[in-house]
Motif scaffolding. Sequence first.
Motif, PDB file in Angstrom:
ATOM      1  N   UNK A  23       0.855  -1.181   0.000  1.00 22.46           N
ATOM      2  CA  UNK A  23       0.000   0.000   0.000  1.00 22.46           C
ATOM      3  C   UNK A  23       0.896   1.238   0.000  1.00 22.46           C
ATOM      4  N   UNK A  24       0.298   2.362  -0.328  1.00 19.29           N
ATOM      5  CA  UNK A  24       1.062   3.603  -0.343  1.00 19.29           C
ATOM      6  C   UNK A  24       1.426   4.045   1.082  1.00 19.29           C
ATOM      7  N   UNK A  25       2.502   4.825   1.181  1.00 20.08           N
ATOM      8  CA  UNK A  25       2.776   5.517   2.427  1.00 20.08           C
ATOM      9  C   UNK A  25       1.635   6.496   2.693  1.00 20.08           C
ATOM     10  N   UNK A  26       1.373   6.761   3.953  1.00 22.34           N
ATOM     11  CA  UNK A  26       0.246   7.621   4.299  1.00 22.34           C
ATOM     12  C   UNK A  26       0.446   9.056   3.816  1.00 22.34           C
ATOM     13  N   UNK A  27      -0.570   9.552   3.138  1.00 28.37           N
ATOM     14  CA  UNK A  27      -0.636  10.979   2.826  1.00 28.37           C
ATOM     15  C   UNK A  27      -1.168  11.716   4.055  1.00 28.37           C
ATOM     16  N   UNK A  28      -1.112  13.031   4.068  1.00 27.51           N
ATOM     17  CA  UNK A  28      -1.555  13.755   5.262  1.00 27.51           C
ATOM     18  C   UNK A  28      -2.989  13.453   5.688  1.00 27.51           C
ATOM     19  N   UNK A  68      -2.712   3.635  11.963  1.00 31.09           N
ATOM     20  CA  UNK A  68      -1.880   4.830  11.820  1.00 31.09           C
ATOM     21  C   UNK A  68      -2.714   5.908  11.136  1.00 31.09           C
ATOM     22  N   UNK A  69      -2.345   7.171  11.340  1.00 35.20           N
ATOM     23  CA  UNK A  69      -3.061   8.280  10.713  1.00 35.20           C
ATOM     24  C   UNK A  69      -2.060   9.254  10.108  1.00 35.20           C
ATOM     25  N   UNK A  70      -2.507   9.946   9.059  1.00 32.92           N
ATOM     26  CA  UNK A  70      -1.695  10.985   8.441  1.00 32.92           C
ATOM     27  C   UNK A  70      -1.618  12.223   9.309  1.00 32.92           C
ATOM     28  N   UNK A  71      -0.726  13.113   8.958  1.00 33.32           N
ATOM     29  CA  UNK A  71      -0.417  14.283   9.799  1.00 33.32           C
ATOM     30  C   UNK A  71      -1.580  15.253   9.940  1.00 33.32           C
ATOM     31  N   UNK A  72      -2.543  15.249   9.003  1.00 29.67           N
ATOM     32  CA  UNK A  72      -3.651  16.205   9.066  1.00 29.67           C
ATOM     33  C   UNK A  72      -4.960  15.570   9.548  1.00 29.67           C
ATOM     34  N   UNK A  73      -4.925  14.307   9.919  1.00 30.07           N
ATOM     35  CA  UNK A  73      -6.142  13.618  10.348  1.00 30.07           C
ATOM     36  C   UNK A  73      -6.455  13.985  11.792  1.00 30.07           C
ATOM     37  N   UNK A  74      -7.701  14.443  12.030  1.00 32.26           N
ATOM     38  CA  UNK A  74      -8.115  14.843  13.374  1.00 32.26           C
ATOM     39  C   UNK A  74      -9.298  14.033  13.897  1.00 32.26           C
ATOM     40  N   UNK A 126      -8.485  -4.316  -2.809  1.00 32.17           N
ATOM     41  CA  UNK A 126      -9.509  -4.375  -1.791  1.00 32.17           C
ATOM     42  C   UNK A 126      -9.070  -4.874  -0.432  1.00 32.17           C
ATOM     43  N   UNK A 127     -10.084  -5.215   0.374  1.00 36.35           N
ATOM     44  CA  UNK A 127      -9.882  -5.463   1.802  1.00 36.35           C
ATOM     45  C   UNK A 127      -9.877  -6.934   2.193  1.00 36.35           C
ATOM     46  N   UNK A 128      -9.720  -7.847   1.224  1.00 31.76           N
ATOM     47  CA  UNK A 128      -9.369  -9.213   1.595  1.00 31.76           C
ATOM     48  C   UNK A 128      -7.878  -9.159   1.918  1.00 31.76           C
ATOM     49  N   UNK A 129      -7.546  -8.421   2.933  1.00 36.84           N
ATOM     50  CA  UNK A 129      -6.149  -8.088   3.195  1.00 36.84           C
ATOM     51  C   UNK A 129      -5.989  -7.686   4.649  1.00 36.84           C
ATOM     52  N   UNK A 130      -4.749  -7.620   5.084  1.00 34.55           N
ATOM     53  CA  UNK A 130      -4.461  -7.283   6.474  1.00 34.55           C
ATOM     54  C   UNK A 130      -4.617  -5.804   6.762  1.00 34.55           C
ATOM     55  N   UNK A 131      -4.460  -4.950   5.752  1.00 33.72           N
ATOM     56  CA  UNK A 131      -4.524  -3.512   5.983  1.00 33.72           C
ATOM     57  C   UNK A 131      -5.062  -2.804   4.739  1.00 33.72           C
TER      58      UNK A 131
END
Length: 351
Positions: A23-28, A68-74, A126-131
């Motif tokens: 998966x991609x690294x988290x965006x903000x 985990x959450x991105x830097x702008x997630x509140x 999709x979400x047949x996956x761990x994350x």
Amino acid sequence: MRHVQGFASLEPGTPLQSWRFTRRDLRPDDVAVEVTYCGVCHSDLHAVDAAGPRPLVPGHEFVGRVGAVGSEVTRFAVGDPVAVGNIVDSCGTCRACRAGQENYCEAFPTTTYGGVDRVDGTPTQGAYASEYVVRDEFVHHLPPELDPAGVAPLMCAGVTVWEPLRRWDVGPGKDVGIVGLGGLGHLAVKLATALGARVTVFTTSPGKEEAARALGVHDVVLSRDEAAMAAVAGRYDVILDTASAAHDPAPYLRALAMDGTLCVLGIPAEGWHVDAMSLLVGRKSLASAGSGGVRSTRELLGFAAEHRITADVEVLPAEQVEIALKRLRANDVRYRFVLDMTGWAPVPSRD
């Protein structure tokens, strides 16, 4: 990149295989969700069997915990229980998106799998996956009152029936018909009943009457019985047609009251024909609906929590995904399979 373990279709029509991908690294504005339960939908079957880009990881109705959450997630913090549906992004600027109807995005919504990421152009898996990594706007708080496994199908099947129930003001004093008693149909029954409507199930199978009444319906009509269908002509304010097999909609149009609406949800790929005269007699309306926007999804979850509504599910370990798909092909489920992703999923790692 974030390493993820999942189940993928590597060739059309072949069994799913365990597949490690990134998966991609988290965006903000991203949230990483550790998937705990994922529903198995008929559209997953269609995607697995159809031609198209591979590898393909199905799964588009799921719940989990924030990892985990991105830097702008509140709105979310690590450990929060959350739910995600079959739309993970949209243009955000068209009339539909501004109205909270991202499911009708004029630029087409980004689907949980089989779509294209709007930022980097990569295919969504999709979400047949761990994350799963998703924009925070398309993540929803999981009501603590509800069983997480039973919530997963609300994120696709549930909101698909919820939107038309709300659009046509289903509630006390309304007669509502539900065609079919599968994944969508049983949730339509539960929601329409909780809204206060009088609910009828139309079914081709006499054996489903007991199950329908156990869900709280007021009436059951065998749709192959011409006399039974004639007896309810002109009665219903709204009928939700959840049947995906080819069938004639005319009997259900005749069952509508004046100014009634037949909303088609399980649209068959072929073999569906509308007799215009069935629409003219009584000023009937024919409509369709699909999925749900962010606003209505959150409304549904709130309503479900208040009324303790979840899908009736059979939970299987994730490694039994092929058993779930095989039985779903045979319609051997009441009413939704859900994969338990907790027993096998590794902790995501990074390179």
